[in-house]
Design a protein around this motif. Structure first.
Motif, mmCIF file in Angstrom:
data_model
loop_
_atom_site.group_PDB
_atom_site.id
_atom_site.type_symbol
_atom_site.label_atom_id
_atom_site.label_comp_id
_atom_site.label_asym_id
_atom_site.label_seq_id
_atom_site.Cartn_x
_atom_site.Cartn_y
_atom_site.Cartn_z
ATOM 1 N N LYS A 99 0.823 -1.210 0.000
ATOM 2 C CA LYS A 99 0.000 0.000 0.000
ATOM 3 C C LYS A 99 0.855 1.258 0.000
ATOM 4 C CE LYS A 99 -3.622 -2.429 -0.038
ATOM 5 N NZ LYS A 99 -3.766 -2.996 -1.364
ATOM 6 N N SER A 100 2.031 1.171 0.625
ATOM 7 C CA SER A 100 2.891 2.352 0.654
ATOM 8 C C SER A 100 3.421 2.696 -0.732
ATOM 9 C CB SER A 100 4.070 2.126 1.601
ATOM 10 O OG SER A 100 4.836 1.010 1.183
ATOM 11 N N TYR A 116 9.029 -0.185 1.900
ATOM 12 C CA TYR A 116 8.305 -1.406 1.576
ATOM 13 C C TYR A 116 9.338 -2.466 1.218
ATOM 14 C CZ TYR A 116 9.300 0.035 -3.194
ATOM 15 O OH TYR A 116 9.950 0.420 -4.341
ATOM 16 N N ASP A 117 8.917 -3.709 1.248
ATOM 17 C CA ASP A 117 9.795 -4.816 0.884
ATOM 18 C C ASP A 117 9.660 -5.086 -0.610
ATOM 19 O OD1 ASP A 117 11.242 -7.085 0.562
ATOM 20 O OD2 ASP A 117 10.189 -8.285 2.070
ATOM 21 N N PRO A 118 10.728 -4.890 -1.383
ATOM 22 C CA PRO A 118 10.628 -5.099 -2.841
ATOM 23 C C PRO A 118 10.135 -6.499 -3.208
ATOM 24 C CG PRO A 118 12.704 -4.030 -2.277
ATOM 25 C CD PRO A 118 12.069 -4.434 -0.985
#
Length: 415
Positions: A99-100, A116-118
């Motif tokens: 969502k970020s 965020y985590d890629p």
């Protein structure tokens, strides 16, 4: 991008969180219903009311029969279903994307994206996109390019197109005209790997003959498979290679020059254009190229996989044969003296006509200038320039005519 068997799918197997669309499987359908079922199954879309689509197809067919017009490609209902499936896939991907990343805040023109985590970003893999063995002008290509553009521009998912067709860059460029593409080109296997693969399947006593044959054959997996199957029938490496070169020679004559009038009218290049490139590649491993003007013929040859173009700093740099085996076939065709003389004569005839047309234009302009009652300043300089150009073009035309006469005699004498 890369030829069949270069490891494209094996590389993608390391990724997770992916939707995998196999275009060759989808397009290998007998009916629109079957196509929709395959697409929906790969995406995980349901329910699919195929009975309604069948009814719509039936009524469309009746209307076409009564009106007397033949429908081309997908009917409107099937195309609408494809778009509905792809749109639903995009919504589902949006729901699971970080969502970020998808919901950003903006300050002026600078966008702020939170951490965020890629690895959480969804990946859509579109395999066999516009590949040679799939339909060239299918509506599905446009639909897939549009949904890919939407996913990327809205930061919903990564999209990876997998293809053996280098022409996809131009096609995708129209869908995302303001974006650059990251692309990875996978090449054929090195000779050491090729030898290892063959030895796994066949025991060869003459290692030198095997190495020499594979040096000419190259590391294209599809060719290596044919090579191995021929060795398993008892042929020697040299005999197996000769048979593959025979087949490649027939392919090149058909694809590059056109076996008949119908084939030649479909080509986006002329026989003498392909001959000029093939002749160079028969003698050298690669040709350094610079594009001036219309590059359509060379790009079309690349899409037909007759040649390949390598990039350097984002521009075309080297031109090679479409695969290593083709270079051996180029050498064989080039060594056919009668065919070579015929193509050289056609080339000289074209160049003679080209110079003759230039002479005619120069002479027409000279005549116009000479008939002017009032001659503006500098006109003598222009007339001198035109006279010099006529002389240079005449010298070239004379040389080409001499070549034509020589080649005609060689051909009539049977070389």
């Amino acid at each position: 991008m890369g030829p069949m068997g270069s490891g494209k799918i094996l590389l993608l197997n390391y990724f997770r969180n992916k939707v995998f669309l196999k275009c060759d499987v989808i397009l290998n359908s007998r009916t629109d219903n079957e196509l929709l079922l395959k697409l929906s199954k790969q995406v995980g879309y349901f329910p699919l009311f195929t009975s309604l689509i069948s009814l719509s197809n039936f009524t469309d067919g009746l209307a076409s029969a009564f009106i007397g017009q033949k429908t081309v490609g997908l009917n409107s209902t099937t195309d609408a279903e494809i778009k509905k499936i792809l749109d639903t896939m995009a919504i589902a991907l949006y729901d699971i994307a970080p969502k970020s990343l998808t919901k950003r805040s903006s300050i002026g023109k600078n966008e702020i994206v939170k951490s965020y985590d890629p690895a959480d970003i969804p990946i859509v893999v579109i395999d066999s996109f516009m590949s040679k063995d799939t339909q060239e002008n299918h509506e599905l290509w446009g639909d897939l390019a549009k949904v890919a553009a939407m996913l990327v521009e809205n930061r919903i998912a990564h999209v990876i197109f997998v293809s053996s067709n280098p022409g996809i860059i131009k096609h995708l460029g129209r869908a995302l005209p303001n974006k650059t593409f990251n692309y990875v080109i996978l090449n054929d296997a090195p000779i050491e790997r090729s030898i290892s693969l063959v030895k796994k399947h066949v025991s060869i006593a003459n290692a030198k003959e095997l190495e020499d044959s594979l040096g000419a054959l190259g590391g294209r997996l599809t060719d290596l498979r044919f090579f191995i199957s021929k060795l398993q029938t008892g042929l020697s490496p040299k005999e197996a290679l000769d048979q593959l070169v025979d087949k490649a020679t027939i392919e090149i004559r058909k694809l590059g020059y056109g076996d008949d009038t119908e084939d030649s009218t479909k080509m986006q290049w002329t026989g003498i254009q392909f001959w000029s490139i093939m002749k160079e590649l028969a003698q050298k491993e690669y040709v350094i190229i610079y594009f001036f003007g219309d590059d359509t013929p060379i790009r079309a040859m690349e899409e037909a996989e007759l040649i390949s173009i390598t990039q350097y700093d984002g521009r075309p740099n080297l031109l090679k044969s479409g695969k290593p085996l083709y270079r051996v076939a180029f050498q064989r065709i080039h060594s056919d003296n009668l065919f070579a003389a015929t193509m050289e004569m056609q080339t000289s005839q074209y160049l003679y006509s080209y110079e003759a047309d230039k002479i005619k234009k120069y002479e027409e302009e000279l005549t116009t200038l000479g008939q002017m009652f009032v001659k503006p300043p500098g006109i003598e300089k222009r007339m001198k320039f035109l006279s010099e150009r006529i002389g240079k073009s005449h010298d070239k035309a004379e040389k080409y005519q001499q070549e034509i006469d020589k080649l005609k005699k060689r051909i009539s004498d049977g070389i």
